[in-house]
Design a protein around this motif. Structure first.
Motif, PDB file in Angstrom:
ATOM      1  N   TRP A 106      -5.042   6.150  -9.283  1.00 34.26           N
ATOM      2  CA  TRP A 106      -5.611   5.289  -8.232  1.00 34.26           C
ATOM      3  C   TRP A 106      -6.421   4.168  -8.878  1.00 34.26           C
ATOM      4  N   CYS A 123      -4.633  -6.320  -3.557  1.00 33.26           N
ATOM      5  CA  CYS A 123      -4.665  -5.172  -2.639  1.00 33.26           C
ATOM      6  C   CYS A 123      -5.966  -4.396  -2.818  1.00 33.26           C
ATOM      7  N   THR A 126      -4.165   0.797  -5.219  1.00 34.72           N
ATOM      8  CA  THR A 126      -2.763   1.126  -5.453  1.00 34.72           C
ATOM      9  C   THR A 126      -2.676   2.422  -6.254  1.00 34.72           C
ATOM     10  N   THR A 128       0.628   5.563  -7.633  1.00 32.89           N
ATOM     11  CA  THR A 128       2.033   5.945  -7.595  1.00 32.89           C
ATOM     12  C   THR A 128       2.158   7.420  -7.213  1.00 32.89           C
ATOM     13  N   ARG A 133       5.497   3.140  -5.987  1.00 38.76           N
ATOM     14  CA  ARG A 133       4.224   2.421  -5.851  1.00 38.76           C
ATOM     15  C   ARG A 133       3.766   2.426  -4.391  1.00 38.76           C
ATOM     16  N   TYR A 134       2.496   2.799  -4.186  1.00 41.41           N
ATOM     17  CA  TYR A 134       1.869   2.732  -2.871  1.00 41.41           C
ATOM     18  C   TYR A 134       0.790   1.662  -2.909  1.00 41.41           C
ATOM     19  N   ILE A 135       0.752   0.840  -1.872  1.00 43.44           N
ATOM     20  CA  ILE A 135      -0.208  -0.262  -1.798  1.00 43.44           C
ATOM     21  C   ILE A 135      -1.098  -0.023  -0.578  1.00 43.44           C
ATOM     22  N   TYR A 154       3.549  -9.785   1.065  1.00 40.38           N
ATOM     23  CA  TYR A 154       4.040  -8.460   0.683  1.00 40.38           C
ATOM     24  C   TYR A 154       5.551  -8.340   0.922  1.00 40.38           C
ATOM     25  N   TYR A 163       8.164  -4.373  -7.970  1.00 40.61           N
ATOM     26  CA  TYR A 163       7.471  -3.074  -7.950  1.00 40.61           C
ATOM     27  C   TYR A 163       8.374  -1.981  -7.380  1.00 40.61           C
ATOM     28  N   PRO A 166       8.184  -0.565  -2.799  1.00 35.27           N
ATOM     29  CA  PRO A 166       6.818  -0.090  -2.513  1.00 35.27           C
ATOM     30  C   PRO A 166       6.633   0.398  -1.079  1.00 35.27           C
TER      31      PRO A 166
END
Length: 199
Positions: A106, A123, A126, A128, A133-135, A154, A163, A166
């Motif tokens: 994180w 962002c 972020t 993973t 990948r999480y935003i 985005y 990425y 995502p």
């Protein structure tokens, strides 16, 4: 010996709480309860009282904690935090951190984008999960027009594949804003949580 063991455990818990605040800036009492298994409110308050020489706090529905000068020195933090209305933004973001089981990678406040096209978004966080990948975005005080601009960027970033594919996570304050963010994020893999989902 049992007293020594209890003292060592207590010191270790203090250290862990301070490290969480170094990483996450502000944490509410209930968030600290969840992160550090502090049990019921009474026990949590007792543990936080043991940390009091290293912490400052203020009320926002419940106590919100942050590192004071001694706390920053103890864990080597250079970020000075104060009582501020912006703390709610951090608290909202931290609910996502906890809900997604405290991801190891994180990172807060990260710039993402396509440099050659001059498309950059900063962002709120972020991480993973399963190589994806999480935003994370917090919608607290910004206008929906600002959110719309951000989401358009985005969409361009997602289409570029820079990425991978995502996923987007928003946290907002009202059902109206939740619905609007979902509409704007059509074509993106997006979840929009309400702050009230977490307490």
């Amino acid at each position: 010996m049992p007293n020594l063991k209890a003292k060592i455990e207590s010191e270790q818990r203090v250290e862990e709480i301070l490290e969480s605040l170094k990483k996450l800036d502000y944490l509410s009492r209930s968030q600290l309860q969840q992160l550090h298994d502090l049990g019921q409110k009474r026990n949590a308050n007792r543990v936080l009282q043991q940390c009091s020489e290293f912490l400052s706090s203020f009320r926002d529905m419940e106590n919100v904690y942050y590192l004071n000068k001694e706390g920053r020195e103890r864990v080597g933090s250079t970020k000075i935090r104060k009582k501020t209305p912006q703390a709610k933004h951090f608290i909202m973001r931290n609910y996502i951190y906890i809900a997604f089981e405290c991801p190891d990678d994180w990172k807060n406040e990260v710039k993402l984008g396509i440099k050659e096209k001059k498309i950059i978004n900063k962002c709120d966080a972020t991480f993973t999960r399963d190589k994806r990948r999480y935003i994370v975005e917090v919608d607290n005080t910004q206008t929906m027009a600002e959110n719309k601009k951000k989401i358009e960027k985005y969409k361009a970033i997602a289409e570029s594949g820079v990425y991978g594919s995502p996923a987007f996570i928003w946290i907002t304050t009202t059902t109206y804003r939740q619905k609007r963010l979902m509409e704007l994020s059509e074509d993106l893999d997006c979840q929009v949580f309400l702050l009230s989902d977490f307490y």
